[in-house]
Design a protein around this motif. Structure first.
Motif, PDB file in Angstrom:
ATOM      1  N   ILE A 201       8.772  54.432  25.976  1.00 35.53           N
ATOM      2  CA  ILE A 201       9.917  53.901  26.931  1.00 35.53           C
ATOM      3  C   ILE A 201      10.673  52.972  25.938  1.00 35.53           C
ATOM      4  CG2 ILE A 201      10.248  52.372  28.871  1.00 35.53           C
ATOM      5  CD1 ILE A 201       7.860  53.767  30.168  1.00 35.53           C
ATOM      6  N   GLY A 202       9.869  52.144  25.210  1.00 36.87           N
ATOM      7  CA  GLY A 202      10.483  51.227  24.346  1.00 36.87           C
ATOM      8  C   GLY A 202      11.481  51.964  23.238  1.00 36.87           C
ATOM      9  N   THR A 203      10.970  53.048  22.782  1.00 35.11           N
ATOM     10  CA  THR A 203      11.802  53.961  21.900  1.00 35.11           C
ATOM     11  C   THR A 203      12.843  54.327  22.481  1.00 35.11           C
ATOM     12  OG1 THR A 203       9.687  54.194  20.478  1.00 35.11           O
ATOM     13  CG2 THR A 203      11.561  55.748  20.167  1.00 35.11           C
ATOM     14  N   ALA A 204      12.683  54.875  23.669  1.00 35.40           N
ATOM     15  CA  ALA A 204      14.065  55.459  24.646  1.00 35.40           C
ATOM     16  C   ALA A 204      15.023  54.332  24.762  1.00 35.40           C
ATOM     17  CB  ALA A 204      13.492  55.922  25.740  1.00 35.40           C
ATOM     18  N   ALA A 205      14.377  53.037  24.841  1.00 34.59           N
ATOM     19  CA  ALA A 205      15.455  52.118  25.113  1.00 34.59           C
ATOM     20  C   ALA A 205      16.317  51.744  23.927  1.00 34.59           C
ATOM     21  CB  ALA A 205      14.960  50.824  25.718  1.00 34.59           C
ATOM     22  N   GLU A 206      15.653  51.594  22.971  1.00 40.11           N
ATOM     23  CA  GLU A 206      16.255  51.435  21.361  1.00 40.11           C
ATOM     24  C   GLU A 206      17.480  52.443  21.312  1.00 40.11           C
ATOM     25  OE1 GLU A 206      13.381  51.246  18.446  1.00 40.11           O
ATOM     26  OE2 GLU A 206      12.292  49.518  19.330  1.00 40.11           O
ATOM     27  N   LYS A 207      17.038  53.967  21.417  1.00 41.45           N
ATOM     28  CA  LYS A 207      17.850  55.018  20.907  1.00 41.45           C
ATOM     29  C   LYS A 207      19.083  54.966  21.925  1.00 41.45           C
ATOM     30  CE  LYS A 207      14.527  58.269  19.430  1.00 41.45           C
ATOM     31  NZ  LYS A 207      13.776  59.357  19.486  1.00 41.45           N
ATOM     32  N   LEU A 208      18.964  54.589  23.336  1.00 44.37           N
ATOM     33  CA  LEU A 208      20.059  54.555  24.402  1.00 44.37           C
ATOM     34  C   LEU A 208      20.851  53.045  23.885  1.00 44.37           C
ATOM     35  CD1 LEU A 208      21.711  55.444  26.695  1.00 44.37           C
ATOM     36  CD2 LEU A 208      19.772  54.192  28.256  1.00 44.37           C
TER      37      LEU A 208
ATOM     38  N   GLY B   2      21.347  58.265  40.629  1.00 37.53           N
ATOM     39  CA  GLY B   2      22.058  59.046  39.873  1.00 37.53           C
ATOM     40  C   GLY B   2      22.617  58.777  38.497  1.00 37.53           C
ATOM     41  N   ALA B   3      22.785  57.341  38.550  1.00 42.67           N
ATOM     42  CA  ALA B   3      23.499  56.856  37.209  1.00 42.67           C
ATOM     43  C   ALA B   3      22.630  56.906  36.155  1.00 42.67           C
ATOM     44  CB  ALA B   3      24.047  55.351  37.540  1.00 42.67           C
ATOM     45  N   GLU B   4      23.106  56.722  34.838  1.00 41.75           N
ATOM     46  CA  GLU B   4      22.155  56.801  33.457  1.00 41.75           C
ATOM     47  C   GLU B   4      21.407  55.323  33.369  1.00 41.75           C
ATOM     48  OE1 GLU B   4      23.883  55.955  29.141  1.00 41.75           O
ATOM     49  OE2 GLU B   4      24.110  58.069  29.815  1.00 41.75           O
ATOM     50  N   PRO B   5      20.262  55.264  33.297  1.00 42.22           N
ATOM     51  CA  PRO B   5      19.616  54.088  33.247  1.00 42.22           C
ATOM     52  C   PRO B   5      20.469  53.352  32.000  1.00 42.22           C
ATOM     53  CG  PRO B   5      18.199  55.833  32.191  1.00 42.22           C
ATOM     54  CD  PRO B   5      19.317  56.586  32.975  1.00 42.22           C
ATOM     55  N   THR B   6      20.135  51.869  32.012  1.00 42.48           N
ATOM     56  CA  THR B   6      20.710  51.066  30.871  1.00 42.48           C
ATOM     57  C   THR B   6      19.311  50.679  30.091  1.00 42.48           C
ATOM     58  OG1 THR B   6      19.985  48.981  32.147  1.00 42.48           O
ATOM     59  CG2 THR B   6      22.022  50.005  32.683  1.00 42.48           C
ATOM     60  N   PRO B   7      19.645  50.269  28.807  1.00 45.76           N
ATOM     61  CA  PRO B   7      18.525  49.796  27.981  1.00 45.76           C
ATOM     62  C   PRO B   7      17.779  48.704  28.524  1.00 45.76           C
ATOM     63  CG  PRO B   7      20.595  50.182  26.757  1.00 45.76           C
ATOM     64  CD  PRO B   7      21.014  50.165  27.932  1.00 45.76           C
ATOM     65  N   ALA B   8      18.251  47.922  29.580  1.00 49.56           N
ATOM     66  CA  ALA B   8      17.629  46.784  30.049  1.00 49.56           C
ATOM     67  C   ALA B   8      16.689  47.299  30.944  1.00 49.56           C
ATOM     68  CB  ALA B   8      18.782  45.988  30.644  1.00 49.56           C
ATOM     69  N   GLU B   9      17.127  48.117  31.685  1.00 52.06           N
ATOM     70  CA  GLU B   9      16.163  48.962  32.752  1.00 52.06           C
ATOM     71  C   GLU B   9      15.099  49.548  31.991  1.00 52.06           C
ATOM     72  OE1 GLU B   9      18.116  50.687  36.778  1.00 52.06           O
ATOM     73  OE2 GLU B   9      19.116  51.319  34.567  1.00 52.06           O
ATOM     74  N   LEU B  10      15.100  50.211  31.048  1.00 52.44           N
ATOM     75  CA  LEU B  10      14.174  50.773  30.212  1.00 52.44           C
ATOM     76  C   LEU B  10      13.039  49.843  29.549  1.00 52.44           C
ATOM     77  CD1 LEU B  10      16.094  53.737  28.494  1.00 52.44           C
ATOM     78  CD2 LEU B  10      13.999  53.950  30.120  1.00 52.44           C
TER      79      LEU B  10
ATOM     80  N   ASP C  59      12.666  47.073  30.999  1.00 51.39           N
ATOM     81  CA  ASP C  59      12.035  46.423  31.946  1.00 51.39           C
ATOM     82  C   ASP C  59      10.688  47.228  32.335  1.00 51.39           C
ATOM     83  OD1 ASP C  59      11.561  44.454  34.414  1.00 51.39           O
ATOM     84  OD2 ASP C  59      12.100  46.347  35.378  1.00 51.39           O
ATOM     85  N   LEU C  60      10.887  48.737  32.307  1.00 52.96           N
ATOM     86  CA  LEU C  60       9.960  49.458  32.712  1.00 52.96           C
ATOM     87  C   LEU C  60       8.824  49.432  31.562  1.00 52.96           C
ATOM     88  CD1 LEU C  60       8.995  51.764  34.565  1.00 52.96           C
ATOM     89  CD2 LEU C  60      10.687  53.555  33.080  1.00 52.96           C
ATOM     90  N   GLN C  61       9.207  49.150  30.227  1.00 54.33           N
ATOM     91  CA  GLN C  61       8.433  49.250  29.049  1.00 54.33           C
ATOM     92  C   GLN C  61       7.402  47.906  29.549  1.00 54.33           C
ATOM     93  OE1 GLN C  61      10.031  48.118  25.439  1.00 54.33           O
ATOM     94  NE2 GLN C  61       8.144  48.768  24.464  1.00 54.33           N
TER      95      GLN C  61
ATOM     96  N   ALA D 280       4.901  48.740  32.131  1.00 52.78           N
ATOM     97  CA  ALA D 280       3.909  49.634  31.639  1.00 52.78           C
ATOM     98  C   ALA D 280       3.068  48.898  30.863  1.00 52.78           C
ATOM     99  CB  ALA D 280       4.330  50.671  30.906  1.00 52.78           C
ATOM    100  N   ASP D 281       3.468  48.291  29.831  1.00 57.31           N
ATOM    101  CA  ASP D 281       2.501  47.063  29.109  1.00 57.31           C
ATOM    102  C   ASP D 281       1.375  46.541  29.854  1.00 57.31           C
ATOM    103  OD1 ASP D 281       3.052  47.886  26.193  1.00 57.31           O
ATOM    104  OD2 ASP D 281       4.744  46.592  26.444  1.00 57.31           O
ATOM    105  N   ALA D 282       2.074  45.807  30.938  1.00 60.34           N
ATOM    106  CA  ALA D 282       1.491  44.941  31.811  1.00 60.34           C
ATOM    107  C   ALA D 282       0.309  45.797  32.630  1.00 60.34           C
ATOM    108  CB  ALA D 282       2.214  44.186  32.907  1.00 60.34           C
ATOM    109  N   LEU D 283       0.843  46.951  32.899  1.00 57.89           N
ATOM    110  CA  LEU D 283      -0.556  47.510  33.563  1.00 57.89           C
ATOM    111  C   LEU D 283      -1.445  48.277  32.682  1.00 57.89           C
ATOM    112  CD1 LEU D 283      -1.159  49.275  36.195  1.00 57.89           C
ATOM    113  CD2 LEU D 283       0.394  51.058  35.581  1.00 57.89           C
TER     114      LEU D 283
END
Length: 168
Positions: A69-76, A11-19, A21-23, A26-29
């Protein structure tokens, strides 16, 4: 995982670091899919339908998802930085030197007067520049604003007050 992070779907808001990491995942995949596609394509004994089963569009879609996802991390991260104590609370961007003179296109922005440019759309979202003025409207509402927002508001604040904040 991160100390301040909840598991996926939490339920908590994701952190830029989590985003970020997800980026990276996704790049590795996307890279793994490209490598697998190349390996399949190199197998001449397999039927063409199998060799071409992983289209380049799959890795392209994953790479695009990683970029978004990286863009979302930057905005957050910018939103979080703008919420720090002492930051300008205005939710529309300005050029810190010239005021409301920004232009934006393709996710980038620049000042029409001085030519300063940013590699993100500064015109949308929180300002985040250091607070320089406390602006009070006629009803007593107050906001902390930067020097550029303060100069702009000074000309438009009817019945309000703009107080400079001492810097030291």
């Amino acid at each position: 995982m991160f100390a301040d992070a909840c598991p996926a779907g939490g339920g908590a808001e994701p952190t830029p670091a989590e985003l970020r990491d997800l980026q990276a995942r996704a790049d590795a995949l996307a890279q793994d899919v490209a490598a697998m596609r190349a390996r399949l394509a190199g197998q001449s004994e397999l039927p063409r339908g199998v060799r071409n089963a992983l289209a380049a569009s799959v890795e392209d879609a994953l790479a695009l998802a990683a970029q978004r996802i990286g863009t979302a991390a930057e905005k957050l991260a910018r939103v979080r930085a703008a919420q720090w104590s002492g930051a300008c609370t205005a939710w529309w961007g300005v050029c810190p030197h010239c005021g409301p003179t920004l232009m934006a296109e393709d996710g980038r922005s620049w000042c029409r007067q001085c030519g300063t440019a940013w590699n993100y759309d500064r015109s949308q979202g929180p300002c985040g520049e250091p607070g320089a003025y406390l602006a009070m409207d006629a009803l007593g509402g107050t906001v902390l604003v930067c020097a550029a927002h303060g100069r702009y508001m000074q000309e438009r604040l009817e019945g309000g007050l703009l107080l400079a904040i001492p810097t030291s």
